[in-house]
Motif scaffolding. Structure first.
Motif, PDB file in Angstrom:
ATOM      1  N   THR A   1       1.043  -1.015   0.105  1.00 19.38           N
ATOM      2  CA  THR A   1      -0.049   0.030  -0.100  1.00 19.38           C
ATOM      3  C   THR A   1       0.848   1.090  -0.002  1.00 19.38           C
ATOM      4  O   THR A   1       2.117   1.232   0.678  1.00 19.38           O
ATOM      5  N   PRO A   2       0.558   2.482  -0.569  1.00 17.66           N
ATOM      6  CA  PRO A   2       1.279   3.648  -0.637  1.00 17.66           C
ATOM      7  C   PRO A   2       1.719   3.885   0.589  1.00 17.66           C
ATOM      8  O   PRO A   2       3.065   4.474   0.647  1.00 17.66           O
ATOM      9  N   ALA A   3       1.068   4.188   1.617  1.00 20.23           N
ATOM     10  CA  ALA A   3       1.534   4.582   2.750  1.00 20.23           C
ATOM     11  C   ALA A   3       1.835   3.547   4.007  1.00 20.23           C
ATOM     12  O   ALA A   3       2.068   3.882   5.137  1.00 20.23           O
ATOM     13  N   GLY A   4       1.922   2.182   3.523  1.00 19.40           N
ATOM     14  CA  GLY A   4       1.707   1.242   4.726  1.00 19.40           C
ATOM     15  C   GLY A   4       2.975   0.816   5.076  1.00 19.40           C
ATOM     16  O   GLY A   4       4.247   1.011   4.392  1.00 19.40           O
TER      17      GLY A   4
END
Length: 84
Positions: free
Chosen positions: A44-47
């Motif tokens: 995920t982009p921010a995970g």
């Protein structure tokens, strides 16, 4: 340098079922993850969850892991085979 640890019972069971060749591939992955875990494919982009795929002629392994940056740990969640 990061510490590798099992982050789930699933990962432990999956590792137990690996062949010797697959364990060798897994150890190669661990060596890379100890040094540069953030180079995996981020899910995920921010995970903080990543996947690292490694293919050799004889075996392919995919490791799903959580990068715990403050603790400098890599928690292995899944270890999956993929066709050679």
């Amino acid at each position: 340098m990061f510490t590798i640890r099992m982050g789930s019972d699933i990962a432990e069971a999956q590792i137990t079922a690996l062949s010797d060749t697959e364990v060798d591939v897994l150890l190669e992955i661990y060596e890379v993850l100890r040094l540069t875990p953030a180079n995996g494919r981020r899910l995920t982009p921010a995970g903080a969850m990543y996947v690292w795929d490694h293919q050799r002629v004889s075996a392919g392994i995919s490791v799903t892991y959580l990068l715990l940056e403050p603790q400098r740990e890599v928690a292995v969640l899944r270890v999956d085979r993929f066709p050679a």
